[in-house]
Motif scaffolding. Structure first.
Motif, short mmCIF file in Angstrom:
data_model
loop_
_atom_site.label_atom_id
_atom_site.label_comp_id
_atom_site.label_asym_id
_atom_site.label_seq_id
_atom_site.Cartn_x
_atom_site.Cartn_y
_atom_site.Cartn_z
N GLU A 48 0.92 -1.36 0.00
CA GLU A 48 -0.11 -0.19 0.03
C GLU A 48 0.89 1.20 -0.04
N ASN A 49 1.94 1.17 0.81
CA ASN A 49 2.93 2.40 0.98
C ASN A 49 3.53 2.72 -0.44
N LYS A 50 3.97 1.80 -1.16
CA LYS A 50 4.56 1.86 -2.66
C LYS A 50 3.52 2.41 -3.55
N VAL A 51 2.32 1.79 -3.44
CA VAL A 51 1.31 2.30 -4.27
C VAL A 51 0.74 3.84 -4.11
N VAL A 52 0.99 4.28 -3.01
CA VAL A 52 0.36 5.45 -2.53
C VAL A 52 1.56 6.46 -2.98
N GLN A 53 2.86 5.85 -2.81
CA GLN A 53 3.87 6.79 -3.41
C GLN A 53 3.87 7.09 -4.94
N SER A 54 3.21 6.37 -5.64
CA SER A 54 3.05 6.51 -6.97
C SER A 54 1.75 7.31 -7.31
N GLY A 55 1.38 7.68 -6.49
CA GLY A 55 0.02 8.65 -6.68
C GLY A 55 -1.16 7.98 -7.10
N ARG A 56 -1.24 6.56 -6.66
CA ARG A 56 -2.51 5.56 -6.99
C ARG A 56 -3.11 5.08 -5.60
#
Length: 263
Positions: free
Chosen positions: A231-239
């Protein structure tokens, strides 16, 4: 004992019909059930987090539940806290003759057998009518804990595999039956076969000297840590996670497995 006596007096004041707390005064055995369970789980949580300060606090909360139930019982003329304490003291003394008497066991296995035999005789004395091998296992235990206890009872009376290989085979057999049920499309049958698979998985854990409840909790925490990494990785990509393809999420999962091993 001074602090214990103070706690008992506080409980009496909280339940005082005229000057007590309105919330405490309206409680009964049944209404306290969710609080008692919650406090027990919070004790476990503190232990698993290795937070000894929190454990001290949570043990106090759990002790308060014991005192509360004892106060309710005393008000109804059933028993009091002293009788509760005397009862467990007597039981512990009776069940540990190798400590409090002159009994000597040849091995830990012999000691465990004696323990189970004594518990069985106590259960039989307590439940003269409608007594069965499996009676006395609490019906509201967590499902995995209840299943383990019931299987232990049956095993102590000879209903058990003597080695682990047949248990492996039974797991595979039940897994095949789950697939057959799924292919049939019968939801009720699917539920039944999933239940059978979980039951034999508990049996496998028991044969491996693993507590299934604790094993599942650890795996659930591991899953949560890895999912939070994704989730953290995805949020960092703006999604958001639901915007990602499964293949990408699977790659991040594998990345999380490697990354979190280093923590």
């Amino acid at each position: 004992m001074k602090n214990m006596q103070q706690l008992l007096q506080i409980m009496q004041q909280l339940r005082n019909p005229e000057t007590g707390c309105s919330w405490d005064k309206k409680q009964d055995f049944s209404s306290l059930i969710p609080y008692t369970l919650e406090e027990a789980y919070e004790v476990v949580d503190a232990i698993e987090r290795d937070d000894m300060q929190d454990l001290k606090s949570e043990l106090g909360d759990l002790l308060f539940q014991v005192v509360f139930h004892a106060q309710l019982a005393e008000e109804q003329g059933l028993f009091d806290f002293e009788q509760v304490a005397a009862g467990i003291a007597d039981k512990l003394t009776r069940r540990h003759p190798h400590v409090f008497a002159d009994i000597v066991y040849a091995s830990e296995a012999e000691q465990q057998l004696a323990w189970e035999t004594l518990k069985e005789s106590e259960r039989a004395a307590k439940e003269v009518e409608n007594h069965t091998i499996l009676s006395g296992v609490a019906k509201n235990l967590p499902a995995l804990v209840q299943c383990r206890k019931i299987q232990d009872r049956a095993a102590n009376h000879g209903f058990d595999w003597t080695d682990i290989e047949p248990v492996y085979d039974k797991v595979l057999e039940e897994l095949d039956e789950v697939k057959e049920a799924w292919e049939s499309g019968d939801q009720e049958h699917i539920e039944e076969e999933i239940g059978d698979l979980l039951l034999v998985a508990v049996n496998l854990a028991r044969h491996m000297q693993v507590e299934p409840e604790q094993a599942l909790k650890k795996s659930t925490r591991k899953f949560s840590r890895r999912f939070e990494y994704i989730e953290n990785k995805v949020v960092q990509s703006g999604r958001e996670v639901k915007q990602c393809e499964l293949e990408e999420l699977d790659n991040l999962w594998n990345e999380a497995k490697i990354a979190l091993k280093k923590v």
